[in-house]
Scaffold this motif. Sequence first.
Motif, PDB file in Angstrom:
ATOM      1  N   VAL A 130       3.300  20.597   2.962  1.00 16.44           N
ATOM      2  CA  VAL A 130       3.393  20.570   1.309  1.00 16.44           C
ATOM      3  C   VAL A 130       2.089  21.033   0.720  1.00 16.44           C
ATOM      4  O   VAL A 130       2.165  21.906  -0.103  1.00 16.44           O
ATOM      5  N   ILE A 131       0.915  20.727   1.307  1.00 17.32           N
ATOM      6  CA  ILE A 131      -0.309  20.987   0.679  1.00 17.32           C
ATOM      7  C   ILE A 131      -0.631  22.397   0.925  1.00 17.32           C
ATOM      8  O   ILE A 131      -1.013  23.201  -0.019  1.00 17.32           O
ATOM      9  N   GLU A 132      -0.243  23.030   1.901  1.00 13.50           N
ATOM     10  CA  GLU A 132      -0.389  24.547   2.367  1.00 13.50           C
ATOM     11  C   GLU A 132       0.368  25.300   1.215  1.00 13.50           C
ATOM     12  O   GLU A 132       0.105  26.183   0.676  1.00 13.50           O
ATOM     13  N   SER A 133       1.408  24.789   1.008  1.00 12.88           N
ATOM     14  CA  SER A 133       2.348  25.402   0.182  1.00 12.88           C
ATOM     15  C   SER A 133       1.958  25.328  -1.344  1.00 12.88           C
ATOM     16  O   SER A 133       1.967  26.497  -2.053  1.00 12.88           O
ATOM     17  N   GLN A 134       1.567  24.246  -1.654  1.00 13.54           N
ATOM     18  CA  GLN A 134       1.088  23.996  -3.036  1.00 13.54           C
ATOM     19  C   GLN A 134      -0.063  24.961  -3.263  1.00 13.54           C
ATOM     20  O   GLN A 134      -0.292  25.471  -4.509  1.00 13.54           O
ATOM     21  N   LEU A 135      -0.955  25.051  -2.284  1.00 12.94           N
ATOM     22  CA  LEU A 135      -2.346  25.613  -2.367  1.00 12.94           C
ATOM     23  C   LEU A 135      -2.071  27.278  -2.661  1.00 12.94           C
ATOM     24  O   LEU A 135      -2.806  27.944  -3.165  1.00 12.94           O
ATOM     25  N   ARG A 136      -0.864  27.660  -2.324  1.00 13.19           N
ATOM     26  CA  ARG A 136      -0.402  29.128  -2.524  1.00 13.19           C
ATOM     27  C   ARG A 136       0.065  29.259  -4.090  1.00 13.19           C
ATOM     28  O   ARG A 136      -0.117  30.513  -4.494  1.00 13.19           O
ATOM     29  N   TYR A 137       0.123  28.326  -4.852  1.00  8.34           N
ATOM     30  CA  TYR A 137       0.606  28.272  -6.243  1.00  8.34           C
ATOM     31  C   TYR A 137      -0.464  27.239  -6.729  1.00  8.34           C
ATOM     32  O   TYR A 137       0.494  26.262  -7.457  1.00  8.34           O
ATOM     33  N   GLU A 138      -1.671  27.418  -6.721  1.00 10.66           N
ATOM     34  CA  GLU A 138      -2.501  26.118  -7.324  1.00 10.66           C
ATOM     35  C   GLU A 138      -2.510  26.160  -8.853  1.00 10.66           C
ATOM     36  O   GLU A 138      -2.554  24.817  -9.314  1.00 10.66           O
TER      37      GLU A 138
END
Length: 318
Positions: free
Chosen positions: A158-166
């Motif tokens: 989840v965090i890796e995905s969210q970091l791409r759309y900070e």
Amino acid sequence: MAPLRLIAGSGRSGTTWVLDVLTVANKLRPVFEPLHPLTCGEVAQRYANRYLTRMDRQDDLAEFIEAAAAGQLNNMWVNYRSISRLLDVRLKRFGSVASVKKWVRDWQAMLRRVQEYRPLMRHPETIVKVIRGNLMLDWLSANFPLRTIFLVRHPAAVIESQLRYEIAWEPSRILARYSEDRALMTGPLADYADFLNSSMSRAAAYTTVWAIQNMIPMAQAKQNGYTVVFYEELLESPGTEWRRIVDALELEQMPETDLLNQPSQQATRDIGESSYAKSYAKWRQALSTEELEEIQRTLDRFSIDCYRVDQERPVLSG
């Protein structure tokens, strides 16, 4: 009152994929994230990410949820997953070639979604998907005949995905919302006030949001009668897990294999996520060792042991 079918979970946990699969397989009308505070009015602004229990009385929210479940909200976001104000024709949007191209892409995406989802608007039965209502599932369970699944995905994924759309998922706003919620801070987060007000690394802040959004609903699941589904197990054992979902939501049709292999409207934006076929471990290559260590420390701080950064699947017992 007809049962309220609800899919809940953190953003980037696969909730849109599950929504899309179920709407097609069972001819349902999807109600997409009615608690989005920027698109769905004052009630959504007031209650997005709020903590509510069965003891609270919120008549305006009850009316709002009833309207959503009845398919009566009817705005561009709920129906077609597009923010209409971003599509406005304004001179300041055309200050560069890049901005013009983005505006054209947004319009093209919106038109594709209208074409795809308009036929579903005719279906009388609805299914609602929320990512900002995790902390009010106890209240929802007490006020509606609820049929709910709560979808949980590995926090590192989840965090890796969210970091791409900070910009979309920047955690400070959500953490500030939680810190200002007196009922939350004197209730389930009473032991974490100092931690929430401390200085955090980026990875720790994202993990803290994940922890709050998942540990509280998981702890309430048994007493409220909703079904917890782990994203990774859904990929590993689709026959068993999709049967659990279909039964929990009192639906008739299991999704066919071809439908399961189609990415959701949200996932198509993710790099490398064009297929859902057991692709749940890509975060391991994308996150640094320091970020993974910080994620694990934060999970330990919240005593969360159903996921670990050294394991790709959930640690299940019972």
